[in-house]
Design a protein around this motif. Structure first.
Motif, PDB file in Angstrom:
ATOM      1  N   ILE A 108       0.839  -1.205   0.000  1.00  0.00           N
ATOM      2  CA  ILE A 108       0.000   0.000   0.000  1.00  0.00           C
ATOM      3  C   ILE A 108       0.873   1.253   0.000  1.00  0.00           C
ATOM      4  O   ILE A 108       0.608   2.207  -0.728  1.00  0.00           O
ATOM      5  N   MET A 109       1.929   1.251   0.803  1.00  0.00           N
ATOM      6  CA  MET A 109       2.831   2.398   0.855  1.00  0.00           C
ATOM      7  C   MET A 109       3.573   2.574  -0.459  1.00  0.00           C
ATOM      8  O   MET A 109       3.709   3.689  -0.961  1.00  0.00           O
ATOM      9  N   LEU A 110       4.044   1.483  -1.036  1.00  0.00           N
ATOM     10  CA  LEU A 110       4.751   1.529  -2.314  1.00  0.00           C
ATOM     11  C   LEU A 110       3.841   2.069  -3.411  1.00  0.00           C
ATOM     12  O   LEU A 110       4.228   2.961  -4.177  1.00  0.00           O
ATOM     13  N   MET A 111       2.623   1.560  -3.463  1.00  0.00           N
ATOM     14  CA  MET A 111       1.659   1.992  -4.467  1.00  0.00           C
ATOM     15  C   MET A 111       1.313   3.470  -4.310  1.00  0.00           C
ATOM     16  O   MET A 111       1.281   4.225  -5.283  1.00  0.00           O
ATOM     17  N   GLY A 112       1.072   3.890  -3.101  1.00  0.00           N
ATOM     18  CA  GLY A 112       0.707   5.278  -2.847  1.00  0.00           C
ATOM     19  C   GLY A 112       1.832   6.241  -3.152  1.00  0.00           C
ATOM     20  O   GLY A 112       1.604   7.298  -3.754  1.00  0.00           O
ATOM     21  N   SER A 113       3.043   5.903  -2.756  1.00  0.00           N
ATOM     22  CA  SER A 113       4.181   6.782  -3.023  1.00  0.00           C
ATOM     23  C   SER A 113       4.450   6.903  -4.518  1.00  0.00           C
ATOM     24  O   SER A 113       4.737   7.987  -5.017  1.00  0.00           O
ATOM     25  N   ALA A 114       4.357   5.799  -5.224  1.00  0.00           N
ATOM     26  CA  ALA A 114       4.566   5.846  -6.673  1.00  0.00           C
ATOM     27  C   ALA A 114       3.475   6.671  -7.353  1.00  0.00           C
ATOM     28  O   ALA A 114       3.767   7.488  -8.235  1.00  0.00           O
ATOM     29  N   ALA A 115       2.242   6.488  -6.944  1.00  0.00           N
ATOM     30  CA  ALA A 115       1.140   7.242  -7.548  1.00  0.00           C
ATOM     31  C   ALA A 115       1.244   8.730  -7.243  1.00  0.00           C
ATOM     32  O   ALA A 115       1.051   9.571  -8.132  1.00  0.00           O
ATOM     33  N   ALA A 116       1.546   9.072  -6.006  1.00  0.00           N
ATOM     34  CA  ALA A 116       1.686  10.481  -5.636  1.00  0.00           C
ATOM     35  C   ALA A 116       2.855  11.113  -6.374  1.00  0.00           C
ATOM     36  O   ALA A 116       2.765  12.243  -6.862  1.00  0.00           O
ATOM     37  N   SER A 117       3.945  10.394  -6.474  1.00  0.00           N
ATOM     38  CA  SER A 117       5.128  10.893  -7.153  1.00  0.00           C
ATOM     39  C   SER A 117       4.877  11.084  -8.648  1.00  0.00           C
ATOM     40  O   SER A 117       5.252  12.098  -9.232  1.00  0.00           O
ATOM     41  N   LEU A 118       4.233  10.125  -9.247  1.00  0.00           N
ATOM     42  CA  LEU A 118       3.951  10.181 -10.680  1.00  0.00           C
ATOM     43  C   LEU A 118       2.984  11.307 -11.026  1.00  0.00           C
ATOM     44  O   LEU A 118       3.145  12.006 -12.017  1.00  0.00           O
ATOM     45  N   SER A 119       1.996  11.511 -10.187  1.00  0.00           N
ATOM     46  CA  SER A 119       0.972  12.516 -10.504  1.00  0.00           C
ATOM     47  C   SER A 119       1.331  13.923 -10.038  1.00  0.00           C
ATOM     48  O   SER A 119       0.678  14.879 -10.436  1.00  0.00           O
ATOM     49  N   ALA A 120       2.375  14.078  -9.243  1.00  0.00           N
ATOM     50  CA  ALA A 120       2.728  15.395  -8.707  1.00  0.00           C
ATOM     51  C   ALA A 120       3.052  16.394  -9.807  1.00  0.00           C
ATOM     52  O   ALA A 120       2.566  17.528  -9.791  1.00  0.00           O
ATOM     53  N   TRP A 121       3.871  15.991 -10.756  1.00  0.00           N
ATOM     54  CA  TRP A 121       4.267  16.917 -11.808  1.00  0.00           C
ATOM     55  C   TRP A 121       3.084  17.285 -12.700  1.00  0.00           C
ATOM     56  O   TRP A 121       2.957  18.407 -13.148  1.00  0.00           O
ATOM     57  N   TRP A 122       2.207  16.322 -12.937  1.00  0.00           N
ATOM     58  CA  TRP A 122       1.028  16.602 -13.765  1.00  0.00           C
ATOM     59  C   TRP A 122       0.101  17.586 -13.056  1.00  0.00           C
ATOM     60  O   TRP A 122      -0.422  18.507 -13.673  1.00  0.00           O
ATOM     61  N   ALA A 123      -0.102  17.396 -11.772  1.00  0.00           N
ATOM     62  CA  ALA A 123      -0.957  18.317 -11.007  1.00  0.00           C
ATOM     63  C   ALA A 123      -0.338  19.709 -10.958  1.00  0.00           C
ATOM     64  O   ALA A 123      -1.031  20.714 -11.120  1.00  0.00           O
ATOM     65  N   LEU A 124       0.963  19.780 -10.757  1.00  0.00           N
ATOM     66  CA  LEU A 124       1.652  21.062 -10.725  1.00  0.00           C
ATOM     67  C   LEU A 124       1.567  21.750 -12.087  1.00  0.00           C
ATOM     68  O   LEU A 124       1.351  22.960 -12.164  1.00  0.00           O
ATOM     69  N   GLY A 125       1.692  20.993 -13.152  1.00  0.00           N
ATOM     70  CA  GLY A 125       1.557  21.555 -14.496  1.00  0.00           C
ATOM     71  C   GLY A 125       0.171  22.108 -14.758  1.00  0.00           C
ATOM     72  O   GLY A 125       0.016  23.172 -15.363  1.00  0.00           O
ATOM     73  N   LEU A 126      -0.849  21.413 -14.275  1.00  0.00           N
ATOM     74  CA  LEU A 126      -2.224  21.892 -14.433  1.00  0.00           C
ATOM     75  C   LEU A 126      -2.432  23.203 -13.684  1.00  0.00           C
ATOM     76  O   LEU A 126      -3.013  24.154 -14.233  1.00  0.00           O
ATOM     77  N   VAL A 127      -1.947  23.275 -12.476  1.00  0.00           N
ATOM     78  CA  VAL A 127      -2.075  24.504 -11.684  1.00  0.00           C
ATOM     79  C   VAL A 127      -1.344  25.663 -12.364  1.00  0.00           C
ATOM     80  O   VAL A 127      -1.869  26.779 -12.445  1.00  0.00           O
ATOM     81  N   MET A 128      -0.160  25.395 -12.880  1.00  0.00           N
ATOM     82  CA  MET A 128       0.601  26.445 -13.561  1.00  0.00           C
ATOM     83  C   MET A 128      -0.117  26.941 -14.808  1.00  0.00           C
ATOM     84  O   MET A 128      -0.140  28.137 -15.086  1.00  0.00           O
ATOM     85  N   ARG A 129      -0.736  26.036 -15.550  1.00  0.00           N
ATOM     86  CA  ARG A 129      -1.496  26.464 -16.736  1.00  0.00           C
ATOM     87  C   ARG A 129      -2.694  27.328 -16.348  1.00  0.00           C
ATOM     88  O   ARG A 129      -2.994  28.309 -17.018  1.00  0.00           O
ATOM     89  N   LEU A 130      -3.358  26.956 -15.257  1.00  0.00           N
ATOM     90  CA  LEU A 130      -4.484  27.767 -14.799  1.00  0.00           C
ATOM     91  C   LEU A 130      -4.028  29.158 -14.379  1.00  0.00           C
ATOM     92  O   LEU A 130      -4.679  30.157 -14.688  1.00  0.00           O
ATOM     93  N   PHE A 131      -2.890  29.238 -13.685  1.00  0.00           N
ATOM     94  CA  PHE A 131      -2.347  30.542 -13.291  1.00  0.00           C
ATOM     95  C   PHE A 131      -1.935  31.351 -14.516  1.00  0.00           C
ATOM     96  O   PHE A 131      -2.186  32.558 -14.572  1.00  0.00           O
ATOM     97  N   ASP A 132      -1.302  30.703 -15.488  1.00  0.00           N
ATOM     98  CA  ASP A 132      -0.901  31.411 -16.709  1.00  0.00           C
ATOM     99  C   ASP A 132      -2.120  31.934 -17.461  1.00  0.00           C
ATOM    100  O   ASP A 132      -2.114  33.045 -17.969  1.00  0.00           O
ATOM    101  N   ARG A 133      -3.163  31.132 -17.520  1.00  0.00           N
ATOM    102  CA  ARG A 133      -4.387  31.543 -18.208  1.00  0.00           C
ATOM    103  C   ARG A 133      -5.029  32.726 -17.492  1.00  0.00           C
ATOM    104  O   ARG A 133      -5.447  33.688 -18.115  1.00  0.00           O
TER     105      ARG A 133
END
Length: 110
Positions: free
Chosen positions: A74-99
């Motif tokens: 469970i910890m391995l799965m969660g850490s990998a998922a959080a790590s993988l999706s972090a950059w995508w979430a940050l990119g989405l937020v940055m696009r919203l701020f740029d817009r």
């Protein structure tokens, strides 16, 4: 001693998941340069370490697999998922701020 070993294994799972998720994130969409690669990898690892436990519990709960998996998985799965999706979430937020910033510069109201 048993509790200490279990805690050590959970930290190992967190680190392994965070590093794996970050590596996949960097490899999936190649960065523009070394600086972006290092930044993306660092953001992923930190996010995996911070949010890995909560993400793993949420994923296990949503998929109803908590009873079939151990704490390490469970910890391995969660850490990998959080790590993988972090950059995508940050990119989405940055696009919203740029817009929003672009609309404010033009004087748009909505």
């Amino acid at each position: 001693m048993n509790l200490a070993m279990e805690t050590a294994w959970l930290w190992l799972a967190k680190f392994a998941g965070a590093i794996a998720g970050s590596a996949i994130s960097v490899a999936y969409v190649l960065p523009r340069g070394r600086r972006e690669a290092a930044l993306r990898f660092t953001v992923g690892v930190v996010s995996g370490l911070i949010f890995g436990g909560a993400a793993g519990l949420k994923i296990a709960s949503e998929l109803d697999v908590g009873s079939a998996l151990g704490a390490f998985e469970i910890m391995l799965m969660g850490s990998a998922a959080a790590s993988l999706s972090a950059w995508w979430a940050l990119g989405l937020v940055m696009r919203l701020f740029d817009r929003a910033d672009g609309k404010m510069e033009r004087g748009d109201k909505g």
